[in-house]
Design an enzyme around this catalytic site. Structure first.
Site, PDB file in Angstrom:
ATOM      1  N   ASN A   1      20.025  -5.894 -47.730  1.00 57.48           N
ATOM      2  CA  ASN A   1      20.176  -6.105 -46.291  1.00 57.48           C
ATOM      3  C   ASN A   1      18.844  -6.388 -45.604  1.00 57.48           C
ATOM      4  O   ASN A   1      18.817  -6.904 -44.483  1.00 57.48           O
ATOM      5  CB  ASN A   1      20.867  -4.903 -45.635  1.00 57.48           C
ATOM      6  CG  ASN A   1      20.043  -3.640 -45.704  1.00 57.48           C
ATOM      7  OD1 ASN A   1      19.592  -3.241 -46.776  1.00 57.48           O
ATOM      8  ND2 ASN A   1      19.836  -2.993 -44.569  1.00 57.48           N
ATOM      9  N   HIS A   2      17.725  -6.115 -46.268  1.00 59.24           N
ATOM     10  CA  HIS A   2      16.414  -6.424 -45.683  1.00 59.24           C
ATOM     11  C   HIS A   2      15.898  -7.797 -46.096  1.00 59.24           C
ATOM     12  O   HIS A   2      14.841  -8.212 -45.614  1.00 59.24           O
ATOM     13  CB  HIS A   2      15.391  -5.348 -46.062  1.00 59.24           C
ATOM     14  CG  HIS A   2      15.453  -4.135 -45.191  1.00 59.24           C
ATOM     15  ND1 HIS A   2      14.612  -3.922 -44.131  1.00 59.24           N
ATOM     16  CD2 HIS A   2      16.300  -3.075 -45.206  1.00 59.24           C
ATOM     17  CE1 HIS A   2      14.907  -2.784 -43.544  1.00 59.24           C
ATOM     18  NE2 HIS A   2      15.934  -2.241 -44.179  1.00 59.24           N
TER      19      HIS A   2
ATOM     20  N   ASP B   1      -3.651  -7.124 -20.591  1.00 61.30           N
ATOM     21  CA  ASP B   1      -4.503  -8.260 -20.974  1.00 61.30           C
ATOM     22  C   ASP B   1      -5.967  -7.837 -20.905  1.00 61.30           C
ATOM     23  O   ASP B   1      -6.697  -8.181 -19.980  1.00 61.30           O
ATOM     24  CB  ASP B   1      -4.228  -9.434 -20.040  1.00 61.30           C
ATOM     25  CG  ASP B   1      -5.006 -10.680 -20.445  1.00 61.30           C
ATOM     26  OD1 ASP B   1      -5.373 -10.783 -21.632  1.00 61.30           O
ATOM     27  OD2 ASP B   1      -5.250 -11.531 -19.576  1.00 61.30           O
TER      28      ASP B   1
ATOM     29  N   ASN C   1      -8.641  -8.679 -22.684  1.00 63.38           N
ATOM     30  CA  ASN C   1      -9.699  -9.695 -22.764  1.00 63.38           C
ATOM     31  C   ASN C   1      -9.529 -10.803 -21.727  1.00 63.38           C
ATOM     32  O   ASN C   1     -10.281 -11.777 -21.730  1.00 63.38           O
ATOM     33  CB  ASN C   1      -9.755 -10.319 -24.167  1.00 63.38           C
ATOM     34  CG  ASN C   1      -8.416 -10.909 -24.578  1.00 63.38           C
ATOM     35  OD1 ASN C   1      -7.487 -10.983 -23.775  1.00 63.38           O
ATOM     36  ND2 ASN C   1      -8.322 -11.319 -25.830  1.00 63.38           N
TER      37      ASN C   1
END
Length: 713
Positions: free
Chosen positions: A242-243, A690, A692
């Site tokens: 299932n993964h 944010d 930067n």
């Protein structure tokens, strides 16, 4: 006389001494048995906490995608920007034809620089290539992107030639080794090969899915397995789990891992892996007697149908089956209380037309976000429930009724009921679990697949003349476990899955007699040095830490539940009411009364001062005074959902999204998270993240900005 009296006295003394020693031994034995019983109870509680939280997370994943699909079916964009945003969010990526995919993932145009010191591959692959890769990965080296794409290309070509159900015979090899979930834990694979030997003409392997996610070396495991698959195509067999699903990978780490390791070509690698996953076989049959599937079966499992399914069309099982638009129209009419017979000819023509136009009356515009948020909360569950009642389906199938995947001409030619049954066949074998009770019912704990009882197992075994089933999908403390009168065997190969010392890994070997022989192991050296008490204490501490985080994330809902029992507003509730209220909010199915001593430190007169208890549970957070009250709790509770959403929006997998995309995301999903946010609040949140000031949002920084740690005592 004196001598006889002395002997008699010595005898009585010895007898009394022996009796005291015997009593002491009994007391020690009783103490030890109580001690071991308490340890076992602690272990079982710990195990249940881990599994409940894990399965609740999987259920959240499916609920999130149900919500996605519902919005697509009912949401009317108020602008072209919103329409484009919705399209980007819900379409998993570009749809490539075969030639276009090969051109897009063109590895031949990539040059390997002279400075590259990692392993080299040339095709066709030889055993030396496989052993070289193993040594390189032990040295933490990385395979060049050109070789990764080339390997994926060749693997895809090979898988396309394989049937849905692989057939293995013990007559052509000494034995067949079956391995369960590895989940990105490369050390477990190394240990399996060390103990059992590498794949060879005399040593066959079946790897039963869930190779990726959770662990940090999922890609290396794929590379190793695909390499051995090409070197020994008759001896190495891979089942889909299932993964092996790109929608699941968005949530559980594999997508993130690939992009971190291959920042330039990661998107191409992910696209190729997505295509490879959908070509993986669905099951393996050993000597026509032992069926190996990843999850389980149901009362409708049909191996003949499984053999004929076009498995590559189910790129993501979470997205459900693809349906004719005309059928979808009829279903939506029924949901809205309209019948086909009552519709006018013009309405009937519209209902059977190949496309469905959005109905403005169905939902308010996103321009009025408060109204839209209120509408979503009032109608989403109600509409899905009405839909489920109309067509008599289970919750695990509701994805089908809300799926809005685009259709190809091939899909339109496929009968609707056939597509539905095919999808359910795959969903059941990938997601189901056994249960001790008779019958078959939907798997509400995971949110997908079903629970199947011993009678269902017996029916399937008898129908197809099988001896027993081997499946994986569930972590077991000893690495394996029998159930259903030893007719169902669960094998799990990722040791220390929840925490160091939490479980052993195991694999099973089958010879000509098909009698299972198990090998257990611990891949982590630390686990070998811990005593049983130390191991249980360490795992227990980790489990309760996760549980406290879960409790904190639902603080608001818990306060409301507690107040319902605190009619006089005293700030106190009984411990019994505390346990009932906590379960009503978290719905983890845990024995809260038994867990109470670990979660509630102090009580007075059998009551709990719940506000101070929640304050004690609270996590410290970094100062974000400008963020709206309650937002931090919601972010923490939904951080897995947020990361999944983030990675869906981030189509180029750059790890960045624009301010506008982030703003639209919060507007849309604040309704899903049940919180009201103003535009100013979202803008403040954006600016704070944010760091930067580059105009983009890095989700890693986002998570770091809101990382929560346990409040120091």
């Amino acid at each position: 006389m004196g001598s006889g009296s002395s002997v008699n006295g010595n005898f009585k003394y010895s007898l009394q001494k022996s009796e005291n020693a015997f009593k002491a031994a009994v007391l020690i034995q009783r103490w030890y048995r109580r001690y071991v019983a308490r340890l076992e109870m602690r272990r079982r509680c710990t195990w249940r906490i881990f599994q409940s939280i894990e399965y609740a997370c999987e259920q959240d994943q499916i609920k999130l995608h149900n919500f996605f699909s519902y919005l697509v079916d009912h949401f009317t964009p108020s602008s072209s920007k919103e329409r484009d945003f919705i399209s980007r969010m819900f379409i998993s990526g570009e749809s490539f034809k075969e030639a276009e995919l090969e051109k897009y993932c063109d590895y031949e145009s990539m040059e390997v620089p002279d400075s590259y010191t990692g392993p080299h591959l040339s095709f066709p692959l030889l055993p030396d290539h496989a052993t070289a890769l193993l040594e390189a990965f032990k040295q933490k080296q990385q395979l060049h992107a050109r070789y990764v794409l080339n390997l994926l290309h060749e693997t895809r070509k090979h898988l396309k030639q394989l049937p849905n159900i692989s057939h293995v015979s013990t007559r052509y090899s000494e034995e067949v080794t079956v391995c369960g979930d590895l989940h990105g834990q490369l050390d477990d694979l190394f240990l399996i090969f060390y103990k059992n030997g590498l794949p060879s003409p005399s040593k066959s392997y079946v790897f039963n899915g869930d190779f990726v996610d959770r662990g940090k070396q999922s890609l290396e495991i794929l590379i190793v397995l695909f390499t051995f698959l090409l070197v020994y195509p008759n001896e190495v067999h891979l089942n889909r789990g299932n993964h092996e699903d790109h929608m699941v990978n968005l949530r559980y780490g594999f997508t993130k891992e690939v992009m971190q390791k291959y920042k330039v070509h990661g998107k191409k690698i992910l696209k190729m892996i997505q295509n490879v996953f959908c070509w993986l076989p669905l099951a393996t049959l050993i000597d026509q007697k032992v069926l190996i599937i990843h999850g389980g079966i149901s009362d409708t499992t049909d191996l003949d149908m499984l053999e004929k399914i076009q498995r590559h069309k189910f790129v993501s099982v979470l997205r459900g089956k693809k349906r004719k638009e005309s059928n979808r129209n009829v279903e939506i009419q029924e949901i809205n209380g309209e019948s086909k017979a009552d519709a006018s000819p013009a309405e009937h023509d519209a209902a059977t037309s190949p496309s469905l136009q959005p109905r403005p009356a169905q939902a308010p515009s996103m321009a009025n976000r408060l109204e839209f948020s209120k509408w979503i909360r009032q109608t989403v569950q109600e509409q899905i429930e009405r839909c489920r009642q109309l067509v008599d389906i289970s919750e695990s199938e509701e994805e089908e009724l809300t799926n809005s995947s685009f259709l190809s001409m091939t899909d339109l030619d496929t009968p609707c009921w056939t597509r539905q049954e095919e999808w359910k066949q795959i969903l059941d074998i990938l997601w189901s679990d056994p249960m001790p009770q008779e019958g078959c019912r939907e798997n509400t704990v995971r949110g997908g697949g079903c629970y199947f009882g011993p009678d269902v197992t017996e029916k399937i075994l008898e129908k197809y003349s099988l001896q027993f089933l081997i499946r994986s999908h569930e972590c077991k403390q000893e690495g394996y476990e029998f159930c259903h009168n030893r007719k169902v065997l669960t094998i799990f190969s990722a040791s220390n899955y929840y925490e160091i010392g939490s479980n052993r890994g195991a694999y099973v070997k089958l010879g000509l007699d098909l009698v299972p022989h198990f090998v257990q192991y611990q891949a982590n050296k630390t686990a070998h040095t811990l005593t049983m008490t130390q191991r249980i204490s360490r795992v227990e501490e980790s489990a309760f830490r996760a549980l406290r985080e879960k409790l904190f994330a639902h603080t608001s809902a818990l306060i409301s539940a507690f107040k319902a029992y605190d009619k006089e507003d005293t700030g106190r509730i009984t411990l019994s009411n505390w346990a009932t209220a906590v379960e009503s909010v978290l719905r983890l199915g845990l024995p809260w009364r038994m867990l109470r001593p670990q979660l509630v430190r102090s009580t007075a007169g059998g009551t709990l001062e719940y506000k101070s208890w929640l304050e004690d549970l609270a996590m410290e957070q970094r100062s974000q005074e400008h963020i709206q009250s309650g937002l931090l709790e919601v972010i923490y509770r939904n951080r897995s959902n947020l990361e999944t959403i983030f990675r869906i929006i981030d189509r180029d997998h750059s790890g960045l999204i624009s301010f506008e995309e982030f703003h639209q995301t919060w507007k849309l999903f604040s309704s899903h998270m049940n919180i009201e946010l103003t535009d100013d609040g979202i803008n403040d949140l954006v600016r704070s993240i944010d760091f930067n000031k580059d105009g983009n949002i890095d989700f890693n920084e986002f998570l770091e900005a809101f990382r929560l740690v346990k409040q120091s005592q």
